[in-house]
Structures are given as C-alpha cells and as structure tokens.
Motif scaffolding. Structure first.
Motif, PDB file in Angstrom:
ATOM      1  N   THR A  43       0.809  -1.039   0.130  1.00  0.00           N
ATOM      2  CA  THR A  43      -0.025  -0.007  -0.271  1.00  0.00           C
ATOM      3  C   THR A  43       0.848   1.181   0.174  1.00  0.00           C
ATOM      4  OG1 THR A  43       0.055   0.220   2.266  1.00  0.00           O
ATOM      5  CG2 THR A  43      -1.783  -1.197   1.481  1.00  0.00           C
ATOM      6  N   LEU A  44       2.198   1.104  -0.006  1.00  0.00           N
ATOM      7  CA  LEU A  44       3.143   2.199   0.246  1.00  0.00           C
ATOM      8  C   LEU A  44       3.567   2.429  -1.125  1.00  0.00           C
ATOM      9  CD1 LEU A  44       4.765   1.277   3.528  1.00  0.00           C
ATOM     10  CD2 LEU A  44       3.039   3.069   2.933  1.00  0.00           C
ATOM     11  N   SER A  45       3.946   3.695  -1.616  1.00  0.00           N
ATOM     12  CA  SER A  45       4.924   4.223  -2.700  1.00  0.00           C
ATOM     13  C   SER A  45       6.159   3.928  -2.289  1.00  0.00           C
ATOM     14  CB  SER A  45       4.271   5.560  -3.069  1.00  0.00           C
ATOM     15  OG  SER A  45       4.900   6.388  -1.973  1.00  0.00           O
ATOM     16  N   THR A  46       7.075   3.998  -3.374  1.00  0.00           N
ATOM     17  CA  THR A  46       8.369   3.659  -3.286  1.00  0.00           C
ATOM     18  C   THR A  46       8.978   4.684  -2.234  1.00  0.00           C
ATOM     19  OG1 THR A  46       8.485   2.497  -5.461  1.00  0.00           O
ATOM     20  CG2 THR A  46      10.383   3.445  -4.328  1.00  0.00           C
ATOM     21  N   PRO A  47       8.715   6.051  -2.405  1.00  0.00           N
ATOM     22  CA  PRO A  47       9.315   7.131  -1.344  1.00  0.00           C
ATOM     23  C   PRO A  47       8.790   6.767  -0.168  1.00  0.00           C
ATOM     24  CG  PRO A  47       8.479   8.029  -3.457  1.00  0.00           C
ATOM     25  CD  PRO A  47       8.130   6.890  -3.594  1.00  0.00           C
ATOM     26  N   ASN A  48       7.505   6.568   0.152  1.00  0.00           N
ATOM     27  CA  ASN A  48       6.938   6.123   1.482  1.00  0.00           C
ATOM     28  C   ASN A  48       7.584   4.939   2.083  1.00  0.00           C
ATOM     29  OD1 ASN A  48       5.535   8.565   1.421  1.00  0.00           O
ATOM     30  ND2 ASN A  48       3.679   7.692   0.713  1.00  0.00           N
ATOM     31  N   LEU A  49       7.688   3.856   1.266  1.00  0.00           N
ATOM     32  CA  LEU A  49       8.322   2.476   1.618  1.00  0.00           C
ATOM     33  C   LEU A  49       9.728   2.844   2.256  1.00  0.00           C
ATOM     34  CD1 LEU A  49       8.188  -0.508   1.977  1.00  0.00           C
ATOM     35  CD2 LEU A  49       9.022  -0.729  -0.546  1.00  0.00           C
ATOM     36  N   LEU A  50      10.593   3.515   1.299  1.00  0.00           N
ATOM     37  CA  LEU A  50      11.793   4.185   1.950  1.00  0.00           C
ATOM     38  C   LEU A  50      11.687   5.006   3.347  1.00  0.00           C
ATOM     39  CD1 LEU A  50      13.798   5.001  -1.231  1.00  0.00           C
ATOM     40  CD2 LEU A  50      13.991   2.882   0.246  1.00  0.00           C
ATOM     41  N   VAL A  51      10.799   5.505   3.493  1.00  0.00           N
ATOM     42  CA  VAL A  51      10.662   6.358   4.826  1.00  0.00           C
ATOM     43  C   VAL A  51      10.237   5.362   5.733  1.00  0.00           C
ATOM     44  CG1 VAL A  51       9.103   8.046   5.852  1.00  0.00           C
ATOM     45  CG2 VAL A  51       9.901   8.754   3.639  1.00  0.00           C
ATOM     46  N   GLU A  52       9.339   4.411   5.753  1.00  0.00           N
ATOM     47  CA  GLU A  52       9.105   3.476   6.612  1.00  0.00           C
ATOM     48  C   GLU A  52      10.251   2.658   7.109  1.00  0.00           C
ATOM     49  OE1 GLU A  52       6.451   3.041   8.561  1.00  0.00           O
ATOM     50  OE2 GLU A  52       5.460   5.027   7.616  1.00  0.00           O
ATOM     51  N   ALA A  53      11.056   2.254   5.911  1.00  0.00           N
ATOM     52  CA  ALA A  53      12.273   1.333   5.897  1.00  0.00           C
ATOM     53  C   ALA A  53      13.187   2.239   6.809  1.00  0.00           C
ATOM     54  CB  ALA A  53      12.984   1.153   4.548  1.00  0.00           C
ATOM     55  N   ASP A  54      13.581   3.403   6.713  1.00  0.00           N
ATOM     56  CA  ASP A  54      14.488   4.178   7.383  1.00  0.00           C
ATOM     57  C   ASP A  54      14.016   4.426   8.933  1.00  0.00           C
ATOM     58  OD1 ASP A  54      15.944   4.476   5.032  1.00  0.00           O
ATOM     59  OD2 ASP A  54      15.181   6.421   4.664  1.00  0.00           O
ATOM     60  N   ALA A  55      12.459   4.520   9.161  1.00  0.00           N
ATOM     61  CA  ALA A  55      12.222   4.551  10.402  1.00  0.00           C
ATOM     62  C   ALA A  55      12.480   3.295  11.315  1.00  0.00           C
ATOM     63  CB  ALA A  55      10.599   5.128  10.384  1.00  0.00           C
ATOM     64  N   ALA A  56      12.288   2.451  10.684  1.00  0.00           N
ATOM     65  CA  ALA A  56      12.484   1.025  11.115  1.00  0.00           C
ATOM     66  C   ALA A  56      13.996   0.725  11.493  1.00  0.00           C
ATOM     67  CB  ALA A  56      11.966  -0.082  10.250  1.00  0.00           C
ATOM     68  N   TRP A  57      14.854   1.214  10.439  1.00  0.00           N
ATOM     69  CA  TRP A  57      16.278   1.073  10.756  1.00  0.00           C
ATOM     70  C   TRP A  57      16.627   2.103  12.021  1.00  0.00           C
ATOM     71  CZ3 TRP A  57      20.749  -1.552   9.574  1.00  0.00           C
ATOM     72  CH2 TRP A  57      21.701  -0.704   9.624  1.00  0.00           C
ATOM     73  N   GLN A  58      15.817   3.126  12.134  1.00  0.00           N
ATOM     74  CA  GLN A  58      16.702   3.958  13.055  1.00  0.00           C
ATOM     75  C   GLN A  58      16.091   3.597  14.370  1.00  0.00           C
ATOM     76  OE1 GLN A  58      18.647   6.431  12.862  1.00  0.00           O
ATOM     77  NE2 GLN A  58      18.637   6.439  10.312  1.00  0.00           N
ATOM     78  N   ALA A  59      14.921   2.896  14.480  1.00  0.00           N
ATOM     79  CA  ALA A  59      14.616   2.470  15.812  1.00  0.00           C
ATOM     80  C   ALA A  59      15.038   0.981  15.958  1.00  0.00           C
ATOM     81  CB  ALA A  59      12.790   2.233  15.473  1.00  0.00           C
ATOM     82  N   LYS A  60      15.917   0.512  15.231  1.00  0.00           N
ATOM     83  CA  LYS A  60      16.518  -0.802  15.222  1.00  0.00           C
ATOM     84  C   LYS A  60      15.550  -2.099  15.360  1.00  0.00           C
ATOM     85  CE  LYS A  60      20.580   0.911  17.778  1.00  0.00           C
ATOM     86  NZ  LYS A  60      21.348   0.891  18.990  1.00  0.00           N
ATOM     87  N   ARG A  61      14.549  -1.909  14.472  1.00  0.00           N
ATOM     88  CA  ARG A  61      13.614  -2.843  14.148  1.00  0.00           C
ATOM     89  C   ARG A  61      13.963  -3.343  12.889  1.00  0.00           C
ATOM     90  NH1 ARG A  61       7.844   0.226  14.158  1.00  0.00           N
ATOM     91  NH2 ARG A  61       7.181  -1.661  13.772  1.00  0.00           N
ATOM     92  N   TYR A  62      14.993  -4.289  13.008  1.00  0.00           N
ATOM     93  CA  TYR A  62      15.770  -4.923  12.009  1.00  0.00           C
ATOM     94  C   TYR A  62      14.783  -5.993  10.979  1.00  0.00           C
ATOM     95  CZ  TYR A  62      19.632  -2.896  14.322  1.00  0.00           C
ATOM     96  OH  TYR A  62      20.515  -1.935  14.844  1.00  0.00           O
ATOM     97  N   GLU A  63      13.963  -6.738  11.803  1.00  0.00           N
ATOM     98  CA  GLU A  63      13.029  -7.648  11.016  1.00  0.00           C
ATOM     99  C   GLU A  63      12.306  -6.740  10.036  1.00  0.00           C
ATOM    100  OE1 GLU A  63      13.236  -7.488  14.251  1.00  0.00           O
ATOM    101  OE2 GLU A  63      13.790  -9.676  14.922  1.00  0.00           O
ATOM    102  N   VAL A  64      11.724  -5.668  10.266  1.00  0.00           N
ATOM    103  CA  VAL A  64      10.912  -4.725   9.705  1.00  0.00           C
ATOM    104  C   VAL A  64      11.736  -4.113   8.622  1.00  0.00           C
ATOM    105  CG1 VAL A  64       9.391  -2.613   9.567  1.00  0.00           C
ATOM    106  CG2 VAL A  64       9.155  -4.423  11.510  1.00  0.00           C
TER     107      VAL A  64
END
Length: 690
Positions: A43-64
């Motif tokens: 349901t996410l566009s590519t830019p939004n997908l990257l935003v979510e991925a970066d947020a998970a990375w910063q939060a150390k939610r590595y599975e996500v």
C-alpha cells in the motif's frame, strides 16, 4: 541484470519468511507488542516505503527494516542513488536477523554495481560477518589475503578488518593466527600515528578480554616475537594479570619491565604507566642470585674470571633499574654447601658449581632432610648433570658433549658431504666418554662409523702404531715406503683429546698418507687456541673444532666494549659465561616458595631470548639445554671461523695429490714391467718379472 534478478527472487522468499515471523510475534499474544503496527508495503509508494524502512532502521526494528528494504529492491522506480543505502542497511539488518545468505546476496549485488564499495568499511564488516555465519572458511582466508595485498583498500578499513579477523581467530581458538593477522596489518600502517592508534585499540580490547582469552593468546608469544606488536602487548597484559599477590610480584616484575623497556612499540607510555602503578603498590623487588664458584685454589683463576663478568652484568642491570643482589659461595672452603643452604629464600637461583664433586655436594649435603637441588634452582657450569635429570633436578648453563659432537657431525655430513667417519681416542675417562657420545650421536645425523681405535694416553711411542692400525697400514710399510697406501674407508676422524696431544698425533696421519682426512677435535682445542701462537698450519688445514666463544662475534665485541668502558680487561669464554648468566637469571625474579621445575622451565622460555655474548643457549620446554656452537679452524696465530668452501677445495686438492702419486707409481710399475719383458725377449735365460 541476472545477479539483480536472482537477488529479487531471493528477497521475495525472505520477505514471506520475515512476514510470517512478524505475524507470529504480533498475533499469538506473547506479551506486549514489541514492534507496533506494520504497514503493508503493497500500500506504500516507493518513497513512502523508504521512509518506513528508514524509520524501522533508526528504531533498530531490523526484521521490519529487512522486509521493507528487500521490497524496495523490487520496485522498478527505485532511484539508483538510493541503492547504496538500501543494500547496506538490508545487509546489516539481515545479519542482525541471522539471515547471512540474504546479507551476502545484498552485498554481492551492491559490489556488482560499484566495485569501489569493496574498499569501504560499511561493506567489509557485514561481508565478513556473513561469510563467518555461513562458515565460508576458504572465502575468508582468500579475502584476508586480498585485503592485505591490496593497495586500494584504505588504512581505516584495513585497521577494522584486522581487528575483525583477530576476534574471529580468537573465537576459533587459533592464537597464532589471531596475533599474526594483527602483525601483518600493523606493518602496513602508513605512519607512527596510525601505528600508535592501532596499538591503543588492541590494548583496549586486550584489557576487556577474559583471563582465559588472554592466557590462550599468550601461547603464541615466543622468544622470536616477544618484543613486537601485538605479541609484546599480549605478554604484558598476561604479566599484569598474573600479579595477584606480593609473592607473585617479583616473578612478574622482571617480565613486565623487560617489555616496557625493550618492546618495539610506537607508544610505550600505556605500558610504563601500568608498570609504575604496580611498582607504587608492591615496590621494586630485589632479585637474589647465588654463585657457587672456586675463588681460591687451583681453579681460582677461572672463578675470578666468571666473577668479573658477573660484576659487569650486575652494574649494567643496575643502570637499567634492575637490582640484583649476588652472593658468592667459595666452593674451595669446607662447609660451603651449608652456607649456600643458609641463604635467605629469595636467593632462589644458583649459578655453578664448576666441578662434578662440588655438584654432588648439593644433594648429598644440606641441612638434615634437605636437598639443595630441591630448595634452589641450580644452573650448573658443567657439560653434564651426571645421573640427575636435566630440566627436573637441575639445569645446565654450559656446553655439553652432545653440543660439541652435533656441531662437528652436522658440518661434516651436511656441508662437507663426508658420511664415513672414524674415532681415535685416548684410553682415559674423557676420551672414552666423548668417543661414546660421538658414536651415539653420529648415526641420527647421517654419519657412519667405519673405524674406532684407542691409544694409551701416556705412552707416546704407541701413538704412531695405533694411528697406523686405524688406517689399516700394512705391516711391511717401512720396507716398502715407495708403494702408495690404500685410501682409508672414512673421510674424517674424531680425536677427543687436548690440543697439545693433537700436535703430536696429527703428524702421524701425514706420515701414513692421511693428509686428505678432516680432523675433528673437541672444544678443548678451541679454548687452547685462544692463547696459542706459532702453529704449523701444514698439519691443521683440514682441522675443525667447536667453541662457545668467538671474540669477533657481535656478542663478543659488545662484551669487550663494555669491559673496556669499565676498565675491566679482556673478554674470554669464562668472562662471557658470568656476564650472560647474570643477565639471564636476573630475568627470573624470585621464584615462589612452592616453585617446581615447571615454574623454572616457563621462565627460561622468556629469558632465553636475550642477546648472548657467547654462543646462544636455548632450552626445550622441558628444560634441556643445547648450544649452537661456533666452528673454528686452527691458523698460525690462533683460530678463525671455518670456511666450508675453502675446506672443500683443500680436501679435493689433497685427494688429487694422492691420486697423482698412485698414478705415478702405477706408471713406474708399468714401465718396469715393459722393460722386464724386453729383457726377457733378448735374453731367454732371464726369467720375466712378475
């Protein structure tokens, strides 16, 4: 494109796996929700997908993060400039999630689009982690070689890669490789600043290690590498951790101080600072050494020379801040062993004695129920300990008969190519013992004993006869001196007797045409040649003898310079013996009250790496000594080191002379036969000569 396609295929499978894991975490009521709601990537566009991925990375939610970054790689509208970040974070997330194959594929795909990333730290470390998790031992070995040999990999990356491999080999319990890899990278550091930084980082890691890990690493430290990085720092850390009481302090202080003075490091301050802290806590220990030597009587001259060397060593150590307290026990005075026994316990190491009878007193005497060999570590100045076990009952700081024989046989067999040997020995204890040693040691080194003959040591008239017997000279030789003798079936002869006896014996070999033989003498020859002049070189051009002292060696010159500086006269073997022993034993510190042979043998392994002034002595881990002796040839005014190539030429010339004499004799016989046949033909009444 094929590699990227493979990557995308794999990430779909990985995405499903990760998604199932996340659903399990969220849906089965196992405590509070750890990750919060996960948005569907569809349901996410590519830019939004990257935003979510970066947020998970910063939060150390590595599975996500792994799921989202893997999905992003499947998007056709993913901007190429985003690829480095996506690949890097996907690989690191996969490592955190224990998906090393996913990490490997991400890193390889990244490397395919930009080979320069192979030089970057954010590519190297995840790649190494992935290979280790996949147990790719061969790949890791090849990669280490590539990084070491590559000029394109920057030092900052090599630094971290070296430390990674160090940890990897520690986990594999391979101490040698763990330290060797650091040594290899350290040598490539661009300057002293980089080297100092590398030292500090490794020291920090060492201090954080467990005692067991430090102990395991220290196994890789030996006399050849003990002053270099990282071996010196490892030995130092082990020494620091061994100081757990005032009793243990003297034993370890010498090791720590040696390293803090001699280590080949850019920044010695961290080591010296830690040593200073320990010294302020425990104080500076005084090392007590005892010397059991003849200071009066027939052997006083030798004992005083040894003391001259020990005094110089004591003074030199004091200048370096090492206090050695030496007690001299005169073995010529009755009751000397009781005085040695009565010394305080910190005189735990003894040098000497020189004579067998004195050595026996150490275990036959002593106070009731005491054996001095069990109370103190004795390093005798003798070639043998008799029936005592070397490395257990006592130790040796002197040349042995085996050392002399091995050096002679090794040169004769390995360098001169002479395997067939003989022995001519005097009929007395020293000669018989040395001949037995030669017979026993020759075979393992490739020698074959072809002849063995004794001679009465006091009956000079018999010597020529015994030489002729060894050479198998015909009984009628004196009546037919014009007939050349057969060549002996050996190429070298060992003569274990003194130099003055050799001067009488060797001409007999020349009389019996043995001038092509190599004459092997004991160390007695070498010591005599130090003060012998006007030698008739004709008889000794093929003579060889071993010795532990060579004035023109580096160690010999250094000792002489030190003696000259202090106005202490001329160096020789006995002075060198005393000088080397004090510097060697001074490194032991004080042995613990309950010391055993293993304690002494362990300290020997560290101490033996010093620079000797005489021929170096080494000890096995079980405490058995051997000395790599110099080999000499007698010359007109003393001795010089053996020149193997010159010896070969001289042997060849001597054999050629022998062959020419044989051919000349055969030619004369042939001419005589021809003349006889001509005479028989002209005068039938004259019988032919046979």
């Amino acid at each position: 494109m094929r590699r990227i396609h493979t990557m995308m295929t794999f990430t779909r499978a990985a995405r499903l796996l990760i998604l199932l894991i996340l659903l399990a975490l969220l849906g089965f009521g196992c405590g509070p929700m750890k990750y919060g709601p996960i948005k569907s990537s569809d349901t996410l566009s590519t830019p939004n997908l990257l935003v979510e991925a970066d947020a998970a990375w910063q939060a150390k939610r590595y599975e996500v993060a792994e799921l989202y970054y893997a999905d992003a790689l499947e998007r056709s509208d993913l901007v190429r400039s985003e690829l480095p970040t996506v690949y890097s974070r996907l690989a690191k997330s996969a490592i955190e999630n224990e998906h090393p194959q996913q990490a490997r594929l991400a890193l390889e795909a990244w490397g395919n689009i930009d080979t320069k990333v192979l030089y970057r730290l954010d590519w190297e470390l995840p790649y190494l982690d992935a290979m280790a998790a996949l147990d790719k031992t061969e790949r890791l070995r090849n990669h280490l070689k590539w990084v070491l040999e590559s000029d394109a990999v920057p030092w900052e990356t090599k630094w971290e890669v070296g430390l990674w491999y160090n940890s990897y080999f520690i986990e594999k319990q391979n101490a040698e490789r763990a330290l060797d890899v650091l040594d290899g990278f350290y040598k490539q550091a661009p300057d002293d600043v980089a080297r100092a930084g590398f030292e500090h980082e490794f020291l920090t890691r060492l201090q954080a290690m467990s005692d067991d890990d430090v102990e395991a690493l220290s196994v890789a430290v030996n006399s050849a590498n003990q002053w270099r990085f990282p071996y010196a720092m490892t030995a130092f850390e082990r020494g620091v951790r061994s100081v757990d009481s005032e009793e243990a302090w003297p034993a370890n202080w010498r090791t720590l101080r040696n390293i803090s003075v001699n280590a080949e490091l850019v920044d010695m301050d961290p080591l010296r600072s830690r040593l200073a802290d320990l010294e302020s806590r425990y104080g500076l220990p005084t090392v007590g050494l005892a010397l059991a030597l003849p200071v009066t009587g027939p052997y006083a001259k030798v004992g005083i020379k040894i003391l001259r060397g020990t005094g110089l060593a004591q003074w030199r150590l004091a200048q370096d801040g090492v206090n050695v307290d030496i007690k001299v026990i005169n073995t010529q005075i009755p009751g000397w062993e009781a005085r040695l026994d009565a010394l305080p316990d910190h005189y735990s190491v003894v040098g000497g004695p020189l004579r067998v009878n004195a050595f026996k007193r150490l275990y036959e005497a002593g106070s009731p129920g005491k054996n001095i060999l069990k109370e103190r570590a004795v390093f005798s100045f003798m070639g043998s300990l008799g029936d005592k076990i070397e490395g257990e009952d006592a130790w040796r700081f002197f040349t042995s008969r085996n050392d002399e024989v091995r050096s002679l046989v090794s040169l004769t067999v390995d360098q001169l190519g002479i395997r067939d040997l003989a022995v001519l020995y005097p009929e007395e204890k020293f000669g018989r013992t040395m001949s037995e040693t030669f017979y026993r040691e020759a075979a393992p080194l490739g020698g074959r004993i072809k002849g063995m003959q004794s001679y009465p040591s006091r009956e000079l008239k018999q010597w020529s006869k015994r030489v002729s017997k060894l050479l198998k000279v015909p009984a009628n030789f004196s009546e037919n001196k014009d007939i050349p003798l057969e060549m002996p079936d050996f190429g070298a002869v060992f003569i274990p007797d003194g130099w003055s006896q050799a001067q009488t014996l060797l001409p007999n070999f020349f009389f019996y045409e043995g001038d092509q033989l190599v004459f092997l003498g004991p160390g007695l020859w070498s010591r005599a040649l130090d003060s012998t002049k006007g030698i008739d070189e004709h008889y000794y051009r093929l003579a060889i003898c071993p010795g532990a002292w060579w004035a023109d060696s580096d160690g010999g010159r250094n000792l002489q310079n030190a003696l000259t500086e202090e106005g202490l006269g001329k160096a020789d073997f006995w002075v060198a013996l005393g000088y080397d022993f004090i510097r060697f034993a001074g490194q032991f510190g004080v042995l613990p009250s309950n010391w055993d042979a293993d304690d002494v043998n362990t300290r020997i392994q560290s101490a033996q790496g010093m620079d000797f002034s005489m021929a170096p002595i080494t000890w096995t881990k079980s405490g058995v000594a051997s000395q790599e002796l110099f080999l000499f040839s007698p010359v007109r005014n003393g001795k010089q080191l053996v020149d193997v190539e010159k010896l070969k030429v001289r042997i060849a010339k001597a054999k050629a002379r022998r062959e020419r004499r044989m051919k000349a004799y055969e030619k004369r016989i042939d001419a005589k036969m021809k003349k006889s046949r001509r005479s028989s033909a002209t005068n039938p009444d004259i019988p032919p000569t046979h």
